[in-house]
Design an enzyme around this catalytic site. Sequence first.
Site, short mmCIF file in Angstrom:
data_model
loop_
_atom_site.label_atom_id
_atom_site.label_comp_id
_atom_site.label_asym_id
_atom_site.label_seq_id
_atom_site.Cartn_x
_atom_site.Cartn_y
_atom_site.Cartn_z
CB ALA A 244 -0.93 -0.01 1.22
NE ARG A 245 6.15 0.14 3.67
CZ ARG A 245 6.73 -0.19 4.83
NH1 ARG A 245 6.45 0.48 5.92
NH2 ARG A 245 7.58 -1.21 4.88
NE ARG A 301 5.51 -5.63 3.46
CZ ARG A 301 6.44 -5.81 2.53
NH1 ARG A 301 7.08 -4.79 2.00
NH2 ARG A 301 6.73 -7.04 2.11
CG ASN A 318 4.64 -9.83 -3.64
OD1 ASN A 318 4.11 -10.52 -4.52
ND2 ASN A 318 5.90 -9.44 -3.72
CE1 TYR A 373 14.87 2.42 -0.53
CE2 TYR A 373 12.68 2.26 0.43
CZ TYR A 373 14.06 2.33 0.58
OH TYR A 373 14.60 2.28 1.83
CD GLU A 447 11.10 -3.68 -4.80
OE1 GLU A 447 10.66 -2.53 -4.58
OE2 GLU A 447 10.80 -4.69 -4.13
#
Length: 490
Positions: A244-245, A301, A318, A373, A447
């Site tokens: 989510a974030r 998250r 995930n 990321y 990512e």
Amino acid sequence: MTRNSSFTSLTGVCLTILTLIAFVPPSFGFLVPPNVDIPNIEQWMREVEEWAGEAWKALGDNGADGVGVARFDDHQVWRVQVDAKAQLEALQYLSETGTIDLWSNLRYGPVDFRVAKGQGVERVRKTLDIVVPPLQPAVLIENVQALIEAQNAPDIQPVADESGDQRVLGLVGIHDAYFRKYHTIEEITEYYDSLANTYPDLVEPFTVGKTYEGREIRGIHIHNKNSSKLNEVKDFVFHGGIHAREWIGPAVVTYIATQLILKNGEDQAVTDLLSKYRFSIIPVLNVDGYVFTHNNNRMWRKNRQPNSLPWCIGTDPNRNWGYKWGEGGASGNPCSEAYQGPSAFSTPEAKNMADYLKRRAPNVSLYIDFHAYSQLWMSPYGADCDRLPEEHEKIQAAGEAAASALKAVHGTKFAVGPICEIIYRASGSSVDWAYAEANVTYSYAVELRDTGRYGFLLPPSLIVPSGEETFAGFLALAKHVAKDEEKMSS
């Protein structure tokens, strides 16, 4: 006793039990050097209960039950360089007890995590000091709340990326303003509806199902409808927002969708791809969690599905897919950010996405799950670290073509390779399942930016540069896949 103090006490007890049973070796392994006496176990249990309960609350759970808005004033993000297994275990221990919030994957090399202000900082430092060998943290982000507030402001001035480049090339036309800020799910839905209404011969809305809280998981198909029959068309499927974030994921996915539409009829490569393939695009898979990051807790998250422990909400969608579910690289602790769930596909988000892929199999040629990321273009396997896919060489070659095209736009470097090699073991992932169970040869987890300067809080001014480079990489990958399939069919 107040509700908050009751919550903290229950959390502490729960985490103590979970830590003792599942996560801490009887000898204290990674935490205590051989020449240090083990403390009294009852005293240690009380300390862990107090530590874990306070830490979990301090890390931002004051918004976790949907009441109030979590703040992260003076929270910091640290980076440590991990070179030993004992160091990995120490970080896992801190994560499982809620003492730190991992921002990057556990792996050998740099690992980033968020720490709360006050006593939590000192307790983390103490653990890092006594691990063998010790870990020396560097501060990446001084104040998380300050970055959250900056990210929520519309982009007015360009912000330098990590190379110092301040260029924001932008889009042409009415879509430019849309990519100068991050959007709520309502705004995303409105934008996608406008695309469908404006380009009815090219864009068609669809849903893959509903979330736990009953929200629709919406997307669009992009395809030149008059070019071929649907049963003859193969799919390129990609989505963002499974965590989510990671706001840059939905933003970049939407940028790619927009570019495909605008370049149809003008760019021959895009036009040819849209005639041959159907692009199935879901901007936000974990809709409930994404809504929660906007309304309650920016650092959320997981999804919003209750667990066996009512004070620890959510499953990591995930880590919940069916291939090698629960076989390492995930957590059985419901309070963990990497909680795998009670069973494979217990989350409707993962199950609905998998069902969609299964319905379209074997006509899915490409699958991408966009994250943030770290700048990684990853392929299977995440669960099987002792073997590579049979088609590894061509999967790797296609990924390298994408990374090369991406780099040519702004100079951004992405590492390419299997999940196990680039980061660390991760079972129950979407990319493994898509490859192994849905037979999608070209299956990737990407990512996006950056490498830690902003982490999950990438400024709005970097949406367009990230979108530009990722679209170039995606287009190179799509052409690579199309060429390979043409070769295979001839």
